[in-house]
Motif scaffolding. Structure first.
Motif, PDB file in Angstrom:
ATOM      1  N   PHE A 112       0.828  -1.212   0.000  1.00 25.16           N
ATOM      2  CA  PHE A 112       0.000   0.000   0.000  1.00 25.16           C
ATOM      3  C   PHE A 112       0.867   1.269   0.000  1.00 25.16           C
ATOM      4  CE2 PHE A 112      -2.536  -3.420   1.634  1.00 25.16           C
ATOM      5  CZ  PHE A 112      -3.798  -3.221   1.088  1.00 25.16           C
ATOM      6  N   LEU A 113       2.111   1.172  -0.546  1.00 30.22           N
ATOM      7  CA  LEU A 113       3.026   2.324  -0.555  1.00 30.22           C
ATOM      8  C   LEU A 113       3.345   2.789  -1.977  1.00 30.22           C
ATOM      9  CD1 LEU A 113       5.566   1.118   2.191  1.00 30.22           C
ATOM     10  CD2 LEU A 113       3.890   2.967   2.401  1.00 30.22           C
ATOM     11  N   GLY A 114       2.549   2.342  -2.961  1.00 28.01           N
ATOM     12  CA  GLY A 114       2.831   2.685  -4.360  1.00 28.01           C
ATOM     13  C   GLY A 114       2.369   4.083  -4.706  1.00 28.01           C
ATOM     14  N   GLY A 115       2.960   4.629  -5.801  1.00 30.29           N
ATOM     15  CA  GLY A 115       2.540   5.948  -6.280  1.00 30.29           C
ATOM     16  C   GLY A 115       3.411   6.385  -7.431  1.00 30.29           C
ATOM     17  N   PRO A 116       3.101   7.558  -8.017  1.00 31.93           N
ATOM     18  CA  PRO A 116       3.878   8.024  -9.176  1.00 31.93           C
ATOM     19  C   PRO A 116       5.307   8.404  -8.797  1.00 31.93           C
ATOM     20  CG  PRO A 116       2.288   9.683  -8.500  1.00 31.93           C
ATOM     21  CD  PRO A 116       2.018   8.470  -7.659  1.00 31.93           C
ATOM     22  N   VAL A 117       6.187   8.405  -9.799  1.00 32.45           N
ATOM     23  CA  VAL A 117       7.575   8.825  -9.595  1.00 32.45           C
ATOM     24  C   VAL A 117       7.677  10.292 -10.010  1.00 32.45           C
ATOM     25  CG1 VAL A 117       9.956   8.493 -10.361  1.00 32.45           C
ATOM     26  CG2 VAL A 117       8.479   6.507  -9.975  1.00 32.45           C
ATOM     27  N   GLY A 118       8.208  11.131  -9.112  1.00 36.35           N
ATOM     28  CA  GLY A 118       8.310  12.575  -9.396  1.00 36.35           C
ATOM     29  C   GLY A 118       6.922  13.144  -9.651  1.00 36.35           C
ATOM     30  N   SER A 119       6.795  13.975 -10.711  1.00 40.83           N
ATOM     31  CA  SER A 119       5.488  14.593 -11.014  1.00 40.83           C
ATOM     32  C   SER A 119       4.510  13.577 -11.598  1.00 40.83           C
ATOM     33  CB  SER A 119       5.687  15.716 -12.036  1.00 40.83           C
ATOM     34  OG  SER A 119       6.024  15.135 -13.294  1.00 40.83           O
ATOM     35  N   GLY A 120       5.017  12.496 -12.145  1.00 44.43           N
ATOM     36  CA  GLY A 120       4.164  11.493 -12.795  1.00 44.43           C
ATOM     37  C   GLY A 120       3.779  11.894 -14.213  1.00 44.43           C
ATOM     38  N   GLN A 121       4.116  13.122 -14.614  1.00 45.82           N
ATOM     39  CA  GLN A 121       3.706  13.610 -15.944  1.00 45.82           C
ATOM     40  C   GLN A 121       4.703  13.239 -17.038  1.00 45.82           C
ATOM     41  OE1 GLN A 121       0.623  14.742 -16.394  1.00 45.82           O
ATOM     42  NE2 GLN A 121       0.630  14.086 -14.257  1.00 45.82           N
ATOM     43  N   GLN A 122       5.866  12.664 -16.647  1.00 53.46           N
ATOM     44  CA  GLN A 122       6.876  12.315 -17.647  1.00 53.46           C
ATOM     45  C   GLN A 122       6.407  11.120 -18.494  1.00 53.46           C
ATOM     46  OE1 GLN A 122       6.936  11.823 -14.415  1.00 53.46           O
ATOM     47  NE2 GLN A 122       8.430  10.337 -13.702  1.00 53.46           N
ATOM     48  N   PRO A 123       6.711  11.148 -19.828  1.00 52.74           N
ATOM     49  CA  PRO A 123       6.334  10.022 -20.688  1.00 52.74           C
ATOM     50  C   PRO A 123       6.926   8.717 -20.174  1.00 52.74           C
ATOM     51  CG  PRO A 123       7.119  11.865 -21.999  1.00 52.74           C
ATOM     52  CD  PRO A 123       7.429  12.203 -20.574  1.00 52.74           C
ATOM     53  N   PHE A 124       6.224   7.623 -20.454  1.00 51.10           N
ATOM     54  CA  PHE A 124       6.660   6.306 -19.979  1.00 51.10           C
ATOM     55  C   PHE A 124       6.636   5.332 -21.168  1.00 51.10           C
ATOM     56  CE2 PHE A 124       5.971   2.134 -17.942  1.00 51.10           C
ATOM     57  CZ  PHE A 124       7.019   2.133 -17.027  1.00 51.10           C
ATOM     58  N   PRO A 125       7.739   5.285 -21.959  1.00 50.17           N
ATOM     59  CA  PRO A 125       7.786   4.340 -23.080  1.00 50.17           C
ATOM     60  C   PRO A 125       8.098   2.941 -22.563  1.00 50.17           C
ATOM     61  CG  PRO A 125       9.811   5.648 -23.015  1.00 50.17           C
ATOM     62  CD  PRO A 125       8.954   6.124 -21.871  1.00 50.17           C
ATOM     63  N   TRP A 126       7.325   1.939 -22.973  1.00 48.61           N
ATOM     64  CA  TRP A 126       7.468   0.601 -22.386  1.00 48.61           C
ATOM     65  C   TRP A 126       7.098  -0.457 -23.417  1.00 48.61           C
ATOM     66  CZ3 TRP A 126       3.256  -2.684 -22.374  1.00 48.61           C
ATOM     67  CH2 TRP A 126       2.037  -2.076 -22.721  1.00 48.61           C
ATOM     68  N   VAL A 127       7.491  -1.712 -23.127  1.00 49.79           N
ATOM     69  CA  VAL A 127       7.107  -2.844 -23.973  1.00 49.79           C
ATOM     70  C   VAL A 127       7.009  -4.086 -23.083  1.00 49.79           C
ATOM     71  CG1 VAL A 127       9.505  -3.429 -24.637  1.00 49.79           C
ATOM     72  CG2 VAL A 127       7.631  -4.078 -26.141  1.00 49.79           C
ATOM     73  N   HIS A 128       6.062  -4.954 -23.370  1.00 49.49           N
ATOM     74  CA  HIS A 128       5.933  -6.235 -22.656  1.00 49.49           C
ATOM     75  C   HIS A 128       7.057  -7.153 -23.151  1.00 49.49           C
ATOM     76  CE1 HIS A 128       4.300 -10.093 -21.369  1.00 49.49           C
ATOM     77  NE2 HIS A 128       3.271  -9.517 -20.784  1.00 49.49           N
ATOM     78  N   ILE A 129       7.705  -7.875 -22.235  1.00 45.62           N
ATOM     79  CA  ILE A 129       8.836  -8.751 -22.590  1.00 45.62           C
ATOM     80  C   ILE A 129       8.471  -9.730 -23.714  1.00 45.62           C
ATOM     81  CG2 ILE A 129       8.288 -10.317 -20.633  1.00 45.62           C
ATOM     82  CD1 ILE A 129      11.851  -9.801 -21.735  1.00 45.62           C
ATOM     83  N   GLU A 130       7.230 -10.219 -23.682  1.00 41.38           N
ATOM     84  CA  GLU A 130       6.826 -11.197 -24.703  1.00 41.38           C
ATOM     85  C   GLU A 130       6.805 -10.542 -26.088  1.00 41.38           C
ATOM     86  OE1 GLU A 130       3.346 -13.310 -23.303  1.00 41.38           O
ATOM     87  OE2 GLU A 130       3.057 -14.151 -25.318  1.00 41.38           O
ATOM     88  N   ASP A 131       6.321  -9.293 -26.163  1.00 44.43           N
ATOM     89  CA  ASP A 131       6.306  -8.591 -27.454  1.00 44.43           C
ATOM     90  C   ASP A 131       7.725  -8.301 -27.926  1.00 44.43           C
ATOM     91  OD1 ASP A 131       3.613  -8.528 -28.141  1.00 44.43           O
ATOM     92  OD2 ASP A 131       3.213  -6.775 -26.902  1.00 44.43           O
ATOM     93  N   LEU A 132       8.614  -7.893 -26.999  1.00 46.89           N
ATOM     94  CA  LEU A 132       9.998  -7.628 -27.412  1.00 46.89           C
ATOM     95  C   LEU A 132      10.629  -8.900 -27.984  1.00 46.89           C
ATOM     96  CD1 LEU A 132      12.594  -5.965 -27.621  1.00 46.89           C
ATOM     97  CD2 LEU A 132      13.068  -6.515 -25.231  1.00 46.89           C
ATOM     98  N   CYS A 133      10.444 -10.029 -27.294  1.00 43.20           N
ATOM     99  CA  CYS A 133      11.059 -11.280 -27.768  1.00 43.20           C
ATOM    100  C   CYS A 133      10.430 -11.741 -29.082  1.00 43.20           C
ATOM    101  CB  CYS A 133      10.969 -12.364 -26.693  1.00 43.20           C
ATOM    102  SG  CYS A 133      11.981 -11.943 -25.264  1.00 43.20           S
ATOM    103  N   ARG A 134       9.115 -11.515 -29.234  1.00 45.45           N
ATOM    104  CA  ARG A 134       8.470 -11.861 -30.515  1.00 45.45           C
ATOM    105  C   ARG A 134       9.014 -10.989 -31.637  1.00 45.45           C
ATOM    106  NH1 ARG A 134       3.692 -10.101 -30.301  1.00 45.45           N
ATOM    107  NH2 ARG A 134       2.915 -11.167 -32.148  1.00 45.45           N
ATOM    108  N   LEU A 135       9.272  -9.707 -31.343  1.00 44.48           N
ATOM    109  CA  LEU A 135       9.835  -8.813 -32.372  1.00 44.48           C
ATOM    110  C   LEU A 135      11.251  -9.256 -32.756  1.00 44.48           C
ATOM    111  CD1 LEU A 135       9.727  -6.249 -34.137  1.00 44.48           C
ATOM    112  CD2 LEU A 135      10.526  -4.953 -32.151  1.00 44.48           C
TER     113      LEU A 135
END
Ligand SMILES: NC(=O)c1ccc[n+]([C@@H]2O[C@H](COP(=O)([O-])OP(=O)(O)OC[C@H]3O[C@@H](n4cnc5c(N)ncnc54)[C@H](OP(=O)(O)O)[C@@H]3O)[C@@H](O)[C@H]2O)c1
Length: 301
Positions: free
Chosen positions: A182-205
């Motif tokens: 119950f200690l989760g939350g945004p990092v810094g302002s939270g407004q920064q872009p967050f580019p991400w990929v699921h490991i399964e999609d990366l390996c499939r690519l």
């Protein structure tokens, strides 16, 4: 097919190896440590690479290792572990009697300058904004094949990946425990872009790039289609929903800077809005195109 994977013992390498085995391919890992189905970097430097169809480089000291202080020595290690290994493999490919069809360098979207407004695709310029973008520029240059009679048939593909989300490694496992407490939350302002990929999609690519003939080489962004607009706050909310836990305790920017140092804190406190334009044009389809589908899959027990 036989695939050689530099740094294949790590988080992405293990998932990729499993997928390649399932698809009937053979894998040899290049590692600092000898072992079964492995060769060492020293052996590659001295004797070159065995005959193969594709070479992938995933080697690199973990930049966000919180147990390593951001000293000049550690920065050198982060840089040389990527540049020297890429150079060793590029040279070995150029000297091989039977060079592979593809040479795949997995780098990062840190190549593009951090910005909340600018949108980037594979054609966008970069490589000179900060430590990380200069690192990616030099890393990709180190993978360039020297021109020889042997290598015209080898295509160099640079895959720039966002934050890789998976259960067994990368950033996600260390983000889960604060949420579960119950200690989760945004990092810094939270407004920064967050580019991400699921490991399964990366390996499939990666698999598609290895198997596809005549991919044309060049750059592919490995980020989910929703990465063009996802922010750290969107990630936090999606994770909170997937775990059925609140996300109300922010990690303040000053604490992140104090823990990681300014150069590394940029990686968490800033980000890039990146699209996988050319990746989609290559015919690749994402199994996890948005945060909700990826996180529900990754946190299920
Ligand atoms: N995970 C992500 O979210 C992400 C995002 C963007 C880019 N990337 C890049 O993708 C690559 C693979 O990431 P990963 O998450 O799979 O990394 P990882 O789990 O840390 O594994 C990388 C492998 O690199 C080798 N390595 C570590 N330090 C080294 C050093 N000082 N010299 C030579 N080799 C070293 C290790 O293999 P041995 O111990 O067997 O030698 C290790 O298993 C890295 O270059 C990373 O920068 C990852």
């Amino acid at each position: 097919m036989r695939v050689i994977i530099g740094g294949g013992s790590g988080f992405i390498g293990q998932s990729l190896s499993q997928l390649l085995y399932r698809r009937g391919h053979k894998v040899t890992v290049v590692s600092r440590h000898p072992g079964e189905s492995r060769i060492t970097w020293d052996e590659v430097s001295k004797r070159g690479i065995p005959a193969c169809d594709a070479v992938v480089n995933l080697a690199g000291e973990n930049v966000l290792n919180p147990f390593k202080r951001w000293t000049p020595q550690f920065k050198d290690e982060v840089t040389s572990s990527r540049i020297e290994t890429s150079r060793i493999l590029a040279l070995a490919i150029s000297q091989s009697e039977s060079p592979p069809r593809s040479w795949i360098l997995v780098t990062g979207v840190g190549y593009y300058p951090p910005s909340r407004k600018q949108e980037y695709s594979e054609e966008s310029p970069g490589g000179d904004a900060d430590f990380l973008s200069r690192l990616v520029k030099d890393w990709e240059a180190a993978g360039q094949l020297p021109i020889t009679d042997h290598n015209p048939k080898t295509q160099l593909v640079r895959i720039r990946t966002g934050v890789v989300l998976g259960r067994t490694g990368g950033a996600l496992p260390s983000m889960l425990w604060p949420f579960r407490l119950f200690l989760g939350g945004p990092v810094g302002s939270g407004q920064q872009p967050f580019p991400w990929v699921h490991i399964e999609d990366l390996c499939r690519l990666l698999c598609q790039t290895i198997e596809q003939e005549g991919s044309g080489g060049g750059i592919l962004n490995a980020v989910s289609p929703s990465s063009i607009s996802d922010t750290n706050s969107d990630f936090t909310q999606a994770l909170s929903k997937a775990l059925s836990r609140p996300a109300v305790v922010p990690a303040p920017a000053f604490a992140i800077r104090a823990l990681l140092g300014t150069d590394r804190a940029v990686m968490l406190l800033e980000g890039q809005r990146v699209s996988p334009k050319r990746t989609l044009q290559s015919g690749f389809t994402f199994l996890y195109p948005d945060l909700a589908s990826a996180l529900v899959d990754l946190v299920k027990t």
